[in-house]
Design an enzyme around this catalytic site. Structure first.
Site, PDB file in Angstrom:
ATOM      1  N   ASP A   3       0.829  -1.214   0.000  1.00 41.17           N
ATOM      2  CA  ASP A   3       0.000   0.000   0.000  1.00 41.17           C
ATOM      3  C   ASP A   3       0.858   1.257   0.000  1.00 41.17           C
ATOM      4  O   ASP A   3       0.542   2.254  -0.650  1.00 41.17           O
ATOM      5  CB  ASP A   3      -0.926   0.009   1.217  1.00 41.17           C
ATOM      6  CG  ASP A   3      -2.108  -0.917   0.995  1.00 41.17           C
ATOM      7  OD1 ASP A   3      -2.758  -1.314   1.978  1.00 41.17           O
ATOM      8  OD2 ASP A   3      -2.360  -1.269  -0.180  1.00 41.17           O
TER       9      ASP A   3
ATOM     10  N   LYS B 279     -34.562 -10.277 -15.686  1.00 38.68           N
ATOM     11  CA  LYS B 279     -33.289 -10.966 -15.909  1.00 38.68           C
ATOM     12  C   LYS B 279     -32.165  -9.942 -15.770  1.00 38.68           C
ATOM     13  O   LYS B 279     -31.871  -9.201 -16.709  1.00 38.68           O
ATOM     14  CB  LYS B 279     -33.270 -11.617 -17.293  1.00 38.68           C
ATOM     15  CG  LYS B 279     -32.036 -12.445 -17.539  1.00 38.68           C
ATOM     16  CD  LYS B 279     -32.178 -13.254 -18.812  1.00 38.68           C
ATOM     17  CE  LYS B 279     -30.986 -14.151 -19.058  1.00 38.68           C
ATOM     18  NZ  LYS B 279     -29.765 -13.461 -19.350  1.00 38.68           N
TER      19      LYS B 279
ATOM     20  N   CYS C 149     -22.126 -26.872 -50.699  1.00 46.50           N
ATOM     21  CA  CYS C 149     -21.119 -27.520 -51.523  1.00 46.50           C
ATOM     22  C   CYS C 149     -21.471 -29.003 -51.556  1.00 46.50           C
ATOM     23  O   CYS C 149     -21.757 -29.590 -50.510  1.00 46.50           O
ATOM     24  CB  CYS C 149     -19.750 -27.304 -50.878  1.00 46.50           C
ATOM     25  SG  CYS C 149     -18.448 -28.292 -51.600  1.00 46.50           S
TER      26      CYS C 149
ATOM     27  N   LEU D  55     -30.185 -20.188 -20.320  1.00 48.54           N
ATOM     28  CA  LEU D  55     -31.599 -20.203 -20.702  1.00 48.54           C
ATOM     29  C   LEU D  55     -31.710 -20.045 -22.216  1.00 48.54           C
ATOM     30  O   LEU D  55     -30.885 -19.382 -22.828  1.00 48.54           O
ATOM     31  CB  LEU D  55     -32.326 -19.032 -20.046  1.00 48.54           C
ATOM     32  CG  LEU D  55     -32.478 -19.072 -18.531  1.00 48.54           C
ATOM     33  CD1 LEU D  55     -32.889 -17.703 -18.010  1.00 48.54           C
ATOM     34  CD2 LEU D  55     -33.518 -20.109 -18.139  1.00 48.54           C
TER      35      LEU D  55
HETATM   36  S1  IVH Z   1     -32.672 -19.059 -13.641  1.00 43.83           S
HETATM   37  C1  IVH Z   1     -31.248 -22.910 -15.811  1.00 43.83           C
HETATM   38  N1  IVH Z   1     -33.496 -16.684 -13.021  1.00 43.83           N
HETATM   39  O1  IVH Z   1     -29.482 -15.664 -16.719  1.00 43.83           O
HETATM   40  C2  IVH Z   1     -31.826 -21.757 -15.069  1.00 43.83           C
HETATM   41  N2  IVH Z   1     -31.453 -16.849 -14.246  1.00 43.83           N
HETATM   42  O2  IVH Z   1     -29.204 -17.305 -19.246  1.00 43.83           O
HETATM   43  C3  IVH Z   1     -31.003 -20.510 -15.180  1.00 43.83           C
HETATM   44  N3  IVH Z   1     -30.357 -14.721 -14.708  1.00 43.83           N
HETATM   45  O3  IVH Z   1     -26.882 -17.809 -15.800  1.00 43.83           O
HETATM   46  C4  IVH Z   1     -31.070 -19.633 -14.008  1.00 43.83           C
HETATM   47  N4  IVH Z   1     -31.861 -13.452 -13.716  1.00 43.83           N
HETATM   48  O4  IVH Z   1     -26.973 -15.500 -14.724  1.00 43.83           O
HETATM   49  C5  IVH Z   1     -32.543 -17.390 -13.635  1.00 43.83           C
HETATM   50  N5  IVH Z   1     -34.376 -14.662 -12.374  1.00 43.83           N
HETATM   51  C6  IVH Z   1     -33.412 -15.347 -12.982  1.00 43.83           C
HETATM   52  C7  IVH Z   1     -32.275 -14.732 -13.593  1.00 43.83           C
HETATM   53  C8  IVH Z   1     -31.318 -15.524 -14.217  1.00 43.83           C
HETATM   54  C9  IVH Z   1     -30.707 -13.462 -14.378  1.00 43.83           C
HETATM   55  C10 IVH Z   1     -29.132 -15.079 -15.485  1.00 43.83           C
HETATM   56  C11 IVH Z   1     -28.237 -16.087 -14.807  1.00 43.83           C
HETATM   57  C12 IVH Z   1     -28.153 -17.256 -15.731  1.00 43.83           C
HETATM   58  C13 IVH Z   1     -28.546 -16.646 -17.046  1.00 43.83           C
HETATM   59  C14 IVH Z   1     -29.170 -17.697 -17.927  1.00 43.83           C
END
Ligand code: IVH
Length: 670
Positions: A38, A117, A425, A84
């Site tokens: 530091d 999400k 092709c 997802l």
């Molecule tokens: S459910 C297999 N719920 O989205 C189920 N995911 O594309 C997946 N995420 O990796 C998780 N909000 O980082 C879930 N309410 C929510 C979410 C959520 C954000 C993100 C998470 C996951 C990604 C999937």
């Protein structure tokens, strides 16, 4: 004071600072104490403050040790952290529901847990006896990194749960993110809020993590012992009671129309929220139904992410190039003037296929609107024809393969009674250079042989150096030659040797997938492998040209059979296949065989109640039973639904086979 002297003094401190950063962050082996470190940092900062001409890209104001560490301990997730499937349009949501109903019974009433999400980084928290034991990053979904101490610095993550009904052992998953206003303060150091969260989480020193105000919102569990939740919404409420933050905009809706309406409203509202989000997640609320629906290879069937409309930008098409894919598909790609879309510089956009170019009349020199949504490859959404040069000419799609010069064709699709949009092709083998390279890339890819150290770039390099021309060449590499190549050395060559050696042990399903036969993806390779005894039996089918036998497999149809037969009609394809069988050790995947239906065989006839064919089959297999494709003396049970096939019933009766109902089967399982 002398300027030169100051500059030298400053530079030597910076050098020292870089050296100790390396010891600390990369080697995890600090050579000075924290306070000495530091102090060094402060001395540099003081000098910079006092003498404005002292500048360095390695100054602590610029790097602050945010470099992610490579040295976290790995952790295998009990259940993989999957992604997802994405939906962009209303139709995708309608299809999502349709697919669910195809799998389940149409009379079931569906309810969705709707959750914003958040665009952050997912994390997994394992609590044992109410105490936080492991905090783990998602990693590649299967294996994450233990970052417990860093996660513990987040104020939203409880270290201990008081509630008496908190499960003894539970893994809670959620999103780590940074609020917009906090990101503004550090926006010079990171490309976007998501990077800030991930960079901060991967600091070797939790004190560095703590400096960035991170948040955590919980949304699901990875596994949980002795618990009995019925609904996702009920679980979310529990999370809140136990002391976790959940999203205050979570909602329950049942009608697709309401989902769409909510999505539309939220899309505008999102700009007023204090965090970044990229869509809404719709999850089937009933956890029993979630379990029944299960997963495809990388995403749950019971959930979908409905993305908000994508970011886009205008730019110029500089050229149109034709790429040749593994299955011979010619894909046109627009090389565009680099343009920043949502923080990512885009210089290529896919034009999908010949028809798409014709339909949109995309030409070299055009000004086009490009869209980049989530992980989807950037694509052209429209051409601004008002800006078009009068001298511009329509793009002429090549009729010969740009790689090998063979003819190209558009296949006629018997089902749609139309010609394919994609031109291919006709040389679906190893004599077209681009196809061959793509086939080899596929062969070594993650879901196939998964050879560490042999990425796509290396395959290309080795191809042009004549080290790999066919998949089997991988197993006879000239390591002495590789050792001398730039970027290679004793250690990397030894690692490569080892991972190639390890890749020789491969499951039957991965092997079938690795060959790269058109229409035989992971799911179909799995179906085939489950329905044959071993690779020798598959080879026999190939040699006897008995592909029709595979039609008995539910899920394998005419398209797959035609593709297999075309592929193996090619002598080179067949000889490569045979050679690989000799090199590799191909084993059928050992399913855990201890369910109640062990050593029992089943066949289904007629329509079942409240359950689809696909689901009952996977239910039988989950309980270690085997599905047969026809009545024979090997059959133990014929499950008769509504309107069974009379021939099958009569045949079963004549062989003295047990004919049971759907509820008899459930009794057998329970
Ligand atoms: S459910 C297999 N719920 O989205 C189920 N995911 O594309 C997946 N995420 O990796 C998780 N909000 O980082 C879930 N309410 C929510 C979410 C959520 C954000 C993100 C998470 C996951 C990604 C999937």
């Amino acid at each position: 004071m002398d300027r030169e002297y100051l500059k030298n003094k400053y530079q030597s401190k910076i050098k020292n600072y870089i050296k100790h950063n390396k010891f600390y962050y990369e080697n995890s082996d600090p050579k000075i104490t924290d306070s000495e470190y530091d102090e060094l940092k402060n001395e540099i900062l003081e000098l910079e403050k006092k003498y404005k001409f002292l500048k360095s890209k390695n100054s602590p104001t610029k790097i602050v040790g945010y470099k992610p560490s490579k040295s976290f301990e790995k952790y295998k997730h009990k259940n993989p952290m999957l992604s997802l499937s994405n939906a962009f349009y209303e139709d995708d949501i309608i299809n999502f529901k349709k697919k669910i109903y195809n799998y389940l019974d149409k009379n079931i009433k569906l309810e969705y847990s709707v959750e914003p999400k958040i665009d952050g980084i997912s994390a997994s928290l394992t609590y044992i006896n109410k105490r936080l034991h492991y905090g783990v990053s998602r990693g590649d979904g299967k294996i994450g990194e233990i970052i417990t101490e860093n996660l513990k610095t987040i104020k939203d993550i409880p270290h201990f749960i008081e509630s008496s009904d908190f499960p003894n052992e539970i893994e809670i998953r959620g999103e780590v993110f940074i609020k917009k206003k906090d990101f503004l303060k550090i926006k010079d150091k990171f490309a976007n809020p998501r990077n800030a969260a991930s960079g901060s989480l991967r600091q070797k020193d939790p004190r560095e993590t703590k400096k960035i105000p991170l948040n955590f919102i919980a949304y699901t569990f990875g596994y949980s012992k002795n618990t009995n939740y019925k609904y996702q919404s009920e679980f979310l409420k529990n999370l809140q009671r136990w002391g976790f933050k959940i999203n205050k905009d979570n909602k329950i809706l049942s009608d697709i129309k309401d989902l769409i309406k909510f999505h539309k409203n939220f899309e505008n509202k999102r700009f007023d929220l204090d965090y970044d989000l990229d869509g809404l997640v719709y999850k089937i609320n009933d956890l029993k139904l979630q379990e029944r629906l299960g997963f495809t290879s990388n995403a749950p069937r019971w959930a979908i992410a409905h993305k908000f409309s994508a970011d886009n930008a205008d730019t110029k098409v500089l050229n149109i190039e034709i790429q040749v894919g593994r299955t011979g598909a010619l894909t046109p790609v627009a090389k565009v003037n680099p343009v920043n879309i949502g923080g990512v510089v885009v210089s290529n956009a896919t034009l999908h296929n010949e028809d798409e170019i014709l339909r949109k009349d995309i030409r070299i020199g055009d000004i086009v609107k490009i869209e980049r949504a989530g992980d989807v490859i950037p694509h052209v959404i429209k051409v601004d024809k008002t800006k078009r040069d009068n001298k511009s000419k329509s793009f002429v799609f090549p009729k010969k393969c740009p790689s090998c010069g063979s003819e190209t064709i558009k296949e006629f699709n018997k089902t749609t009674k139309k010609f394919d949009a994609v031109r291919r092709c006709i040389n679906d083998g190893y004599t077209c250079e681009k196809i061959a390279i793509e086939k080899i890339k596929h062969f070594i890819s993650k879901d196939a042989l998964n050879i560490d150290g042999l990425g796509k770039k290396v395959v290309e390099k080795f191809w042009y150096l004549d080290l790999i021309k066919k998949p089997q060449d991988i197993f006879y590499l000239d390591y002495n030659k590789i050792k001398k190549l730039e970027g290679w050395g004793e250690i990397s060559v030894n690692n490569l040797k080892l991972s190639i050696e390890n890749s020789k042990n491969i499951s039957l399903q991965k092997f079938i997938y690795s060959i790269g036969i058109r229409h035989i993806g992971i799911e179909n390779a799995k179906l085939i492998s489950e329905n044959i005894k071993n690779i020798q039996q598959f080879l026999k089918i190939i040699k006897d040209k008995q592909f029709n036998k595979l039609l008995n497999i539910d899920g394998i149809g005419e398209t797959q059979v035609v593709s297999l037969s075309k592929f193996f009609n090619n002598k080179l394809n067949l000889s490569i296949f045979v050679e690989l069988i000799n090199i590799l050790n191909i084993e059928k995947e050992n399913l855990i065989k201890n369910g109640p239906l062990i050593n029992k065989t089943f066949l289904i006839t007629g329509k079942l109640k409240d359950i689809s064919r696909a689901e009952i089959k996977s239910l039988i297999e989950k309980n270690s039973g085997t599905i047969l494709s026809s009545v024979s003396k090997n059959l133990n049970f014929l499950i008769a639904g509504e309107k069974p096939t009379k021939r099958k019933i009569d045949h079963a009766k004549s062989l003295g086979i047990n004919i049971i109902s759907q509820s008899d089967l459930i009794k057998l399982i329970n």
